[in-house]
Scaffold this active site. Structure first.
Site, mmCIF file in Angstrom:
data_model
loop_
_atom_site.group_PDB
_atom_site.id
_atom_site.type_symbol
_atom_site.label_atom_id
_atom_site.label_comp_id
_atom_site.label_asym_id
_atom_site.label_seq_id
_atom_site.Cartn_x
_atom_site.Cartn_y
_atom_site.Cartn_z
ATOM 1 N N GLU A 140 -8.204 4.959 2.018
ATOM 2 C CA GLU A 140 -7.545 6.110 1.392
ATOM 3 C C GLU A 140 -7.812 6.065 -0.102
ATOM 4 O O GLU A 140 -8.257 5.040 -0.636
ATOM 5 C CB GLU A 140 -6.039 6.072 1.687
ATOM 6 C CG GLU A 140 -5.736 6.232 3.173
ATOM 7 C CD GLU A 140 -4.248 6.286 3.497
ATOM 8 O OE1 GLU A 140 -3.444 5.829 2.677
ATOM 9 O OE2 GLU A 140 -3.914 6.787 4.578
ATOM 10 N N ARG A 142 -4.559 10.430 -5.558
ATOM 11 C CA ARG A 142 -3.809 11.654 -5.255
ATOM 12 C C ARG A 142 -3.538 12.533 -6.465
ATOM 13 O O ARG A 142 -3.636 13.755 -6.387
ATOM 14 C CB ARG A 142 -2.454 11.274 -4.658
ATOM 15 C CG ARG A 142 -2.597 10.825 -3.262
ATOM 16 C CD ARG A 142 -1.292 10.416 -2.690
ATOM 17 N NE ARG A 142 -1.562 9.973 -1.336
ATOM 18 C CZ ARG A 142 -0.702 9.353 -0.571
ATOM 19 N NH1 ARG A 142 0.497 9.091 -1.021
ATOM 20 N NH2 ARG A 142 -1.027 8.995 0.645
ATOM 21 N N HIS A 145 5.954 14.441 -2.992
ATOM 22 C CA HIS A 145 5.767 13.535 -1.865
ATOM 23 C C HIS A 145 6.539 12.229 -2.006
ATOM 24 O O HIS A 145 7.133 11.749 -1.053
ATOM 25 C CB HIS A 145 4.268 13.250 -1.761
ATOM 26 C CG HIS A 145 3.870 12.439 -0.574
ATOM 27 N ND1 HIS A 145 4.196 12.817 0.714
ATOM 28 C CD2 HIS A 145 3.174 11.278 -0.466
ATOM 29 C CE1 HIS A 145 3.706 11.921 1.562
ATOM 30 N NE2 HIS A 145 3.102 10.971 0.874
ATOM 31 N N ARG A 188 1.586 5.526 -7.361
ATOM 32 C CA ARG A 188 1.608 4.707 -6.144
ATOM 33 C C ARG A 188 0.277 4.785 -5.415
ATOM 34 O O ARG A 188 -0.256 5.865 -5.172
ATOM 35 C CB ARG A 188 2.712 5.208 -5.215
ATOM 36 C CG ARG A 188 2.752 4.483 -3.881
ATOM 37 C CD ARG A 188 3.775 5.102 -2.962
ATOM 38 N NE ARG A 188 3.364 6.408 -2.503
ATOM 39 C CZ ARG A 188 3.109 6.708 -1.224
ATOM 40 N NH1 ARG A 188 3.217 5.791 -0.289
ATOM 41 N NH2 ARG A 188 2.756 7.928 -0.879
HETATM 42 C C1 LIG Z 1 5.110 13.180 5.304
HETATM 43 C C2 LIG Z 1 5.117 11.784 4.750
HETATM 44 C C3 LIG Z 1 4.045 10.939 4.985
HETATM 45 C C4 LIG Z 1 4.037 9.645 4.465
HETATM 46 N N1 LIG Z 1 2.999 8.814 4.760
HETATM 47 C C5 LIG Z 1 3.032 7.530 4.343
HETATM 48 C C6 LIG Z 1 2.032 6.607 4.748
HETATM 49 O O1 LIG Z 1 1.133 6.940 5.508
HETATM 50 N N2 LIG Z 1 2.117 5.336 4.274
HETATM 51 C C7 LIG Z 1 3.113 4.914 3.442
HETATM 52 O O2 LIG Z 1 3.124 3.744 3.041
HETATM 53 N N3 LIG Z 1 4.080 5.770 3.068
HETATM 54 C C8 LIG Z 1 4.077 7.050 3.504
HETATM 55 N N4 LIG Z 1 5.077 7.903 3.138
HETATM 56 C C9 LIG Z 1 6.199 7.376 2.349
HETATM 57 C C10 LIG Z 1 7.096 6.523 3.244
HETATM 58 O O3 LIG Z 1 7.132 7.086 4.530
HETATM 59 C C11 LIG Z 1 8.504 6.442 2.697
HETATM 60 O O4 LIG Z 1 8.479 6.059 1.350
HETATM 61 C C12 LIG Z 1 9.326 5.408 3.471
HETATM 62 O O5 LIG Z 1 9.219 5.642 4.853
HETATM 63 C C13 LIG Z 1 10.766 5.497 3.043
HETATM 64 O O6 LIG Z 1 11.565 4.753 3.934
HETATM 65 P P1 LIG Z 1 13.089 4.595 3.614
HETATM 66 O O7 LIG Z 1 13.684 3.726 4.669
HETATM 67 O O8 LIG Z 1 13.270 4.219 2.210
HETATM 68 O O9 LIG Z 1 13.694 6.095 3.736
HETATM 69 P P2 LIG Z 1 13.728 7.131 4.978
HETATM 70 O O10 LIG Z 1 12.793 6.719 6.036
HETATM 71 O O11 LIG Z 1 13.587 8.464 4.408
HETATM 72 O O12 LIG Z 1 15.224 6.952 5.507
HETATM 73 C C14 LIG Z 1 16.317 7.413 4.753
HETATM 74 C C15 LIG Z 1 17.593 7.291 5.578
HETATM 75 O O13 LIG Z 1 18.720 7.395 4.722
HETATM 76 C C16 LIG Z 1 19.699 8.238 5.307
HETATM 77 N N5 LIG Z 1 20.526 8.772 4.223
HETATM 78 C C17 LIG Z 1 20.114 9.371 3.074
HETATM 79 N N6 LIG Z 1 21.190 9.679 2.314
HETATM 80 C C18 LIG Z 1 22.288 9.265 2.998
HETATM 81 C C19 LIG Z 1 23.682 9.309 2.742
HETATM 82 N N7 LIG Z 1 24.190 9.842 1.628
HETATM 83 N N8 LIG Z 1 24.528 8.812 3.670
HETATM 84 C C20 LIG Z 1 24.053 8.287 4.832
HETATM 85 N N9 LIG Z 1 22.737 8.209 5.124
HETATM 86 C C21 LIG Z 1 21.873 8.691 4.213
HETATM 87 C C22 LIG Z 1 18.882 9.273 6.057
HETATM 88 O O14 LIG Z 1 19.688 9.919 7.013
HETATM 89 C C23 LIG Z 1 17.779 8.373 6.634
HETATM 90 O O15 LIG Z 1 18.281 7.766 7.799
HETATM 91 C C24 LIG Z 1 5.114 9.199 3.658
HETATM 92 C C25 LIG Z 1 6.188 10.048 3.416
HETATM 93 C C26 LIG Z 1 6.198 11.330 3.962
HETATM 94 C C27 LIG Z 1 7.375 12.220 3.706
#
Ligand SMILES: Cc1cc2nc3c(=O)[nH]c(=O)nc-3n(C[C@H](O)[C@H](O)[C@H](O)COP(=O)(O)OP(=O)(O)OC[C@H]3O[C@@H](n4cnc5c(N)ncnc54)[C@H](O)[C@@H]3O)c2cc1C
Length: 529
Positions: free
Chosen positions: A111, A280, A341, A376
Site C-alpha cells: 500500500e 494517501r 478517514h 499514518r
Molecule cells: C472504512 C475503513 C477502512 C479501514 N481500513 C483499515 C485497514 O485496512 N487497516 C488498518 O490498519 N486500519 C484501517 N482502518 C482504521 C481502523 O479500522 C481503525 O482505526 C480501528 O479499527 C479502530 O479500532 P477501535 O477499536 O479503536 O475503534 P472501533 O472499531 O471504531 O470501535 C469503537 C467502539 O466504541 C464504541 N463507542 C464509541 N463511543 C462510545 C460511547 N460513548 N459509549 C459506549 N461505546 C462507545 C462503539 O460502539 C464501538 O463499539 C479503516 C477504517 C475505516 C473506517
C-alpha cells in the site's frame, strides 16, 4: 450502580482484544453504544501491516513509518509496535483468524508509503473477519457486553493535582443514567470521522472518548492531523445516509488501479513520481486539486488495469458493493472522492496505554501513542490497536491488584429528566459542525478559514451548552456535544501549528518549519463554564 474491575468502553478491535486479555483476571464489562459489531474495525479492508516476509525487515517498516510521520513520531514507540507485529499476527491466528496465503506463505499486499509487501489480509474483508473472530471469542469469556449503552462522561476526581478515573456515567439501554464504577477504565471508542461531512467511518465514530477524556482533563495531542482516504465511492444520493461513502481499499491501487479525470486523463504521474502509489495525503490533495480545476464532483478509479488477479476473487466485497450501486468494476471505472478517514491525534498514552489520568487507559484510534506522528502509514492502525490493547491489558492487570473501587465523584452530568423538545436544534448543530469543518478545516487550510471555523464553533458551542444543561442526555445530544468538542480540538490544534507538515497543510505557511514546530501539539485544559 454497577461495579467491576475492568470497564472497557468500546467493542471494536481495541475493546474486544483488551477484553480477551482482561476477562480471566477480573470482572469485565464492555460497553457498546450501538450494535457491538458496528465498529470501524469491521470496515477495514486493506489489512494489518507486519514484517512477515524474508524480503522485508523491521528496519524498513520503521523507516517507512517515521518517514511518513514527518519527524514527529515517537521513535521508541514505532520500534516496539513494529517489532510486535509478527507476535500479534500469531495471536490473531490463535484466536481463529486465517490470513490469505499463497505458495510463499502469507499473501501480502503493498500500500502507499510502504517499501515492501507487508500487509496481511483476508481478501478485502480483513476487519469484518477480525471483528467476528474477536466477538465470538469475547462472548465465550465471562466478560459482560452491554449494548446500546452510551458512556456519557468519565468519573474523575483530583487530589494534589493528580486526577484519577473511577469509571463512567452511562446512559443505559432503558434510558436511565447510571454509574459504572471500575478499578480500571479503558477507552476504546475509536475515531471521529463524523466530524466531516464525507467520511469512510461508520456512524459510531463521533469522537466520544476523545471528548470525554478532554472534559476529564487528559492530555490530548496532535489533533490537527486528520487523514483523508483518497478513494471512497461517490454516492451522493445513497440512502441510508451511512452508505453514502464506501471505501475502496488502497490495495486496489497497489495492485495496479489508476486514477483519471471524468474525461479519462490519468493525473497522478504529474503530482508524484510514485503516481497512484504515493501516500494517501498526496493522492487526496491531488484529487482535491484536480476537482478544483475541473469543477467536477468526483474523479474515476479504474480497476481494469489490474493484471494477474481476478477482481471478483481478490476484491469480492468491493465488487459486490459496487454492483449494488450499479457499477461493475470489471467493466468500467467508478466515481471516487476523498473522505475523512483517520484521526492521527488523540488521548496521549505511554507504551503501556496509560493516559495522563490515573487508572484511565486508551487503546485504538482514540489514543495517541506517537506511532503515526503527522501522518499514518496505511494499515499501521490495526497493528497499533492490537499491540497497544495487549500491552495496556497486561499493565492494567498488575495495577488492578493495587487499587480499590471508590465512590468518589466530581463529574457534572446534567440531571434534567426533560426529554429534548427541539430535536431540530440538535440536528441543525450536528450538520453545522460538519459543514464548518468540511469548508474551513479539512485538507487545505488557511488562518482565515481556521479562524472562521473557530468563530462558528464558538457560536454552536453556546447553543449546545444550553441544550446539554436543559435536557436529559440522549444519544443524539451527547454525540453532537462530543463532536463539537472534537471539532474545537482539531481547529485549536491546527491554529497552533503555523507550518505545513504531513496531513496538516496551511496555505499561509506552506513550508515545514523544523526549528519551531518539530514537536507535538498538546492541549490539556478544559474549562467548564
Ligand atoms: C472504512 C475503513 C477502512 C479501514 N481500513 C483499515 C485497514 O485496512 N487497516 C488498518 O490498519 N486500519 C484501517 N482502518 C482504521 C481502523 O479500522 C481503525 O482505526 C480501528 O479499527 C479502530 O479500532 P477501535 O477499536 O479503536 O475503534 P472501533 O472499531 O471504531 O470501535 C469503537 C467502539 O466504541 C464504541 N463507542 C464509541 N463511543 C462510545 C460511547 N460513548 N459509549 C459506549 N461505546 C462507545 C462503539 O460502539 C464501538 O463499539 C479503516 C477504517 C475505516 C473506517
Amino acid at each position: 450502580m454497577l461495579e467491576c474491575d475492568f470497564l472497557i468502553i468500546g467493542s471494536g478491535g481495541g475493546g474486544l482484544f483488551s477484553a480477551l486479555h482482561l476477562a480471566p483476571y477480573g470482572k469485565t464489562i464492555i460497553l457498546s453504544k450501538k450494535d457491538p459489531n458496528e465498529t470501524a474495525t469491521s470496515y477495514a479492508q486493506g489489512g494489518i501491516a507486519a514484517v512477515l516476509s524474508k524480503d522485508d525487515s523491521y528496519k524498513s517498516h520503521i523507516e517507512d513509518t517515521l518517514k511518513l510521520g514527518c519527524g514527529i513520531c515517537r521513535e521508541d514507540v514505532v520500534r516496539v509496535i513494529v517489532e510486535s507485529g509478527p507476535e500479534i499476527i500469531r495471536d490473531l491466528e490463535n484466536l481463529g483468524v486465517i490470513f490469505d496465503r499463497d505458495e510463499d506463505g502469507y499473501h501480502l499486499s503493498i500500500e502507499g508509503g510502504h517499501s515492501n509487501r507487508r500487509v496481511a489480509h483476508i481478501r478485502d474483508q480483513t476487519g469484518r473477519v477480525f471483528q467476528d473472530v474477536l466477538y465470538h471469542n469475547a462472548v465465550n469469556t465471562d466478560a459482560k457486553i452491554i449494548t446500546n449503552a452510551l458512556a456519557v462522561d468519565l468519573i474523575v476526581d483530583e487530589e494534589e493535582g493528580q486526577r484519577t478515573c473511577y469509571g463512567a456515567v452511562v446512559l443505559t439501554p432503558d434510558g436511565t443514567i447510571e454509574d459504572i464504577r471500575a478499578k480500571i477504565t479503558i477507552l476504546a471508542t475509536g475515531g471521529a470521522g463524523k466530524v466531516y461531512l464525507v467520511t469512510s467511518n461508520p456512524d459510531i465514530s463521533t469522537g466520544d472518548g476523545l471528548a470525554m477524556a478532554y472534559r476529564a482533563g487528559a492530555k490530548i495531542i496532535n489533533m490537527e492531523f486528520v487523514q483523508f482516504h483518497p478513494t471512497c465511492l461517490y454516492l451522493p444520493g445513497a440512502r441510508p445516509a451511512h452508505e453514502r461513502t464506501f471505501l475502496i481499499t488502497e490495495a486496489a491501487r497497489g495492485e495496479g488501479a489508476i486514477l483519471t479525470t471524468i474525461d479519462g486523463d490519468r493525473f497522478m504521474p504529474a503530482y508524484d513520481h510514485l503516481a497512484e502509489l504515493a501516500p494517501r495525503d498526496v493522492v487526496s490533495k491531488a484529487i482535491y486539486d484536480v476537482l478544483s480545476k475541473t469543477g467536477d464532483d468526483y474523479v474515476l478509479l479504474d480497476m481494469r488495469p489490474i493484471r494477474g488477479v481476478s477482481l471478483k476473487r481478490r476484491f469480492p466485497y468491493i465488487y459486490e458493493n459496487c454492483l449494488k450501486w450499479g457499477y461493475d468494476i470489471t467493466m468500467e471505472p467508478i466515481p471516487v472522492i476523498p473522505a475523512a478517514h483517520y484521526i492521527c491525534g488523540g488521548v496521549e498514552t505511554n507504551l503501556n496505554g496509560r493516559t495522563s489520568i490515573e487508572r484511565l487507559y486508551a487503546v485504538g484510534e482514540v489514543a495517541y501513542t506517537g506511532m503515526h506522528g503527522a501522518n499514518r502509514l496505511a494499515s499501521n492502525s490495526l497493528l497499533e490497536t492490537f499491540v497497544m490493547a495487549k500491552r495496556a491489558s497486561q499493565d492494567a492487570i498488575k495495577l488492578s491488584k493495587k487499587v480499590k473501587n471508590s465512590n468518589k465523584t466530581r463529574v457534572h452530568i446534567p440531571t434534567s429528566k426533560i426529554p429534548t423538545q427541539e430535536k431540530i436544534v440538535i440536528s441543525h448543530e450536528w450538520n453545522s459542525i460538519r459543514r464548518v469543518m468540511t469548508s474551513y478545516a479539512s485538507m487545505m487550510r488557511s488562518d482565515h478559514r481556521l479562524n472562521l471555523a473557530d468563530k462558528y464553533l464558538a457560536l454552536i458551542g453556546d447553543i449546545l451548552k444550553v441544550d446539554y444543561k436543559k435536557y436529559a442526555p440522549s444519544l443524539d445530544l451527547v454525540e453532537t456535544f462530543n463532536l463539537h468538542h472534537v471539532a474545537c480540538l482539531i481547529v485549536k490544534s491546527a491554529l497552533m501549528r503555523k507550518e505545513s507538515r504531513g496531513l496538516h497543510y496551511n496555505v499561509d505557511y506552506p513550508q515545514q518549519d523544523d526549528e519551531n514546530f518539530r514537536k507535538e501539539t498538546v492541549i490539556t485544559s478544559y474549562e467548564e463554564e
